[in-house]
Design a protein around this motif. Structure first.
Motif, PDB file in Angstrom:
ATOM      1  N   TRP A 150       0.838  -1.203   0.000  1.00 24.32           N
ATOM      2  CA  TRP A 150       0.000   0.000   0.000  1.00 24.32           C
ATOM      3  C   TRP A 150       0.881   1.265   0.000  1.00 24.32           C
ATOM      4  CZ3 TRP A 150      -0.648   3.593   4.108  1.00 24.32           C
ATOM      5  CH2 TRP A 150      -1.658   4.532   3.891  1.00 24.32           C
ATOM      6  N   ALA A 151       1.914   1.288   0.840  1.00 27.92           N
ATOM      7  CA  ALA A 151       2.813   2.446   0.909  1.00 27.92           C
ATOM      8  C   ALA A 151       3.529   2.650  -0.426  1.00 27.92           C
ATOM      9  CB  ALA A 151       3.820   2.271   2.044  1.00 27.92           C
ATOM     10  N   MET A 152       4.007   1.583  -1.037  1.00 32.60           N
ATOM     11  CA  MET A 152       4.677   1.705  -2.332  1.00 32.60           C
ATOM     12  C   MET A 152       3.714   2.175  -3.408  1.00 32.60           C
ATOM     13  SD  MET A 152       7.892   1.358  -2.397  1.00 32.60           S
ATOM     14  CE  MET A 152       8.113   1.220  -4.162  1.00 32.60           C
ATOM     15  N   ARG A 153       2.483   1.750  -3.324  1.00 31.60           N
ATOM     16  CA  ARG A 153       1.473   2.185  -4.283  1.00 31.60           C
ATOM     17  C   ARG A 153       1.311   3.706  -4.183  1.00 31.60           C
ATOM     18  NH1 ARG A 153      -0.379   0.590  -8.871  1.00 31.60           N
ATOM     19  NH2 ARG A 153      -1.044  -1.491  -8.493  1.00 31.60           N
ATOM     20  N   LEU A 154       1.263   4.226  -2.949  1.00 35.98           N
ATOM     21  CA  LEU A 154       1.166   5.677  -2.752  1.00 35.98           C
ATOM     22  C   LEU A 154       2.395   6.395  -3.288  1.00 35.98           C
ATOM     23  CD1 LEU A 154      -0.428   6.000   0.815  1.00 35.98           C
ATOM     24  CD2 LEU A 154      -1.482   6.525  -1.391  1.00 35.98           C
ATOM     25  N   ILE A 155       3.557   5.861  -2.991  1.00 32.54           N
ATOM     26  CA  ILE A 155       4.801   6.476  -3.487  1.00 32.54           C
ATOM     27  C   ILE A 155       4.814   6.502  -5.004  1.00 32.54           C
ATOM     28  CG2 ILE A 155       7.311   6.112  -3.656  1.00 32.54           C
ATOM     29  CD1 ILE A 155       7.139   5.070  -0.703  1.00 32.54           C
ATOM     30  N   MET A 156       4.387   5.412  -5.622  1.00 29.66           N
ATOM     31  CA  MET A 156       4.382   5.333  -7.084  1.00 29.66           C
ATOM     32  C   MET A 156       3.420   6.337  -7.704  1.00 29.66           C
ATOM     33  SD  MET A 156       6.710   3.165  -7.835  1.00 29.66           S
ATOM     34  CE  MET A 156       6.418   2.913  -9.564  1.00 29.66           C
ATOM     35  N   LEU A 157       2.376   6.724  -6.986  1.00 29.49           N
ATOM     36  CA  LEU A 157       1.443   7.728  -7.506  1.00 29.49           C
ATOM     37  C   LEU A 157       2.093   9.096  -7.622  1.00 29.49           C
ATOM     38  CD1 LEU A 157      -1.866   6.854  -5.591  1.00 29.49           C
ATOM     39  CD2 LEU A 157      -1.395   6.543  -8.034  1.00 29.49           C
ATOM     40  N   PHE A 158       3.043   9.368  -6.742  1.00 36.29           N
ATOM     41  CA  PHE A 158       3.648  10.697  -6.707  1.00 36.29           C
ATOM     42  C   PHE A 158       4.960  10.802  -7.477  1.00 36.29           C
ATOM     43  CE2 PHE A 158       0.983  10.535  -2.866  1.00 36.29           C
ATOM     44  CZ  PHE A 158       0.141  11.578  -3.191  1.00 36.29           C
ATOM     45  N   PHE A 159       5.518   9.670  -7.918  1.00 37.35           N
ATOM     46  CA  PHE A 159       6.788   9.728  -8.630  1.00 37.35           C
ATOM     47  C   PHE A 159       6.709   9.087  -9.978  1.00 37.35           C
ATOM     48  CE2 PHE A 159       7.968  10.001  -4.148  1.00 37.35           C
ATOM     49  CZ  PHE A 159       8.735  11.153  -4.177  1.00 37.35           C
TER      50      PHE A 159
END
Length: 159
Positions: A150-159
């Protein structure tokens, strides 16, 4: 200084070659067999149609993280072997089941899961920890894995 050990007398090239040999041995005797085994298992599951059934069964759960249902096989594989889980992940990628972003979000979870079944047996079994705690330990690993996806999914949305 005259009593230097053999280890200290080696030059940089000797140390490099020795390290490379040790690394090659670890890779070929530990990591490579797990990765190959994972590719074979995924291929068998695919040929028999079981991979599709796993995908259908786990799609509602894995879909919460934006992943195909087949990604559950990566998490299950990581219970036993990180190298095997990486092999499963790459097999799903090469088959076009998972895309680069999905692969990226899965990697931290594989390392957080970190083959707890083997580690529980090696560490906790030897130290005499009550086996009733094993399930909780494995569940914590699973929760950490899902949170990292879930955290990586969020990070991937912003980068």
């Amino acid at each position: 200084m005259e009593n230097m050990t053999e280890e200290h007398k080696k030059n940089v090239l000797d140390l490099f070659v020795e390290g490379a040999r040790k690394g090659f041995t670890i890779g070929t005797t530990s990591l490579l067999p797990n990765v190959i085994m994972a590719f074979v298992i995924i291929r068998i599951l695919d040929v028999t149609g079981l991979l599709h059934l796993i995908g259908v069964a786990f799609q509602p759960i894995m879909g919460l993280w934006g992943l195909p249902g087949e990604a559950a096989t990566v998490i299950i594989g990581s219970l036993m072997s990180m190298g095997g889980a990486i092999g499963i992940l790459m097999s799903l990628f090469t088959q076009g089941i998972m895309d680069p972003i999905q692969v990226t979000v899965m990697v931290p979870g594989i390392y957080l899961m970190g083959n707890p079944v083997q580690n529980v047996g090696r560490c906790l079994g030897i130290s005499g920890v009550n086996s009733r705690h094993y399930f909780a330990i494995i569940m914590i690993c699973l929760i950490n894995t899902l949170l990292s996806i879930w955290a990586m999914r969020l990070i991937m949305l912003f980068f």
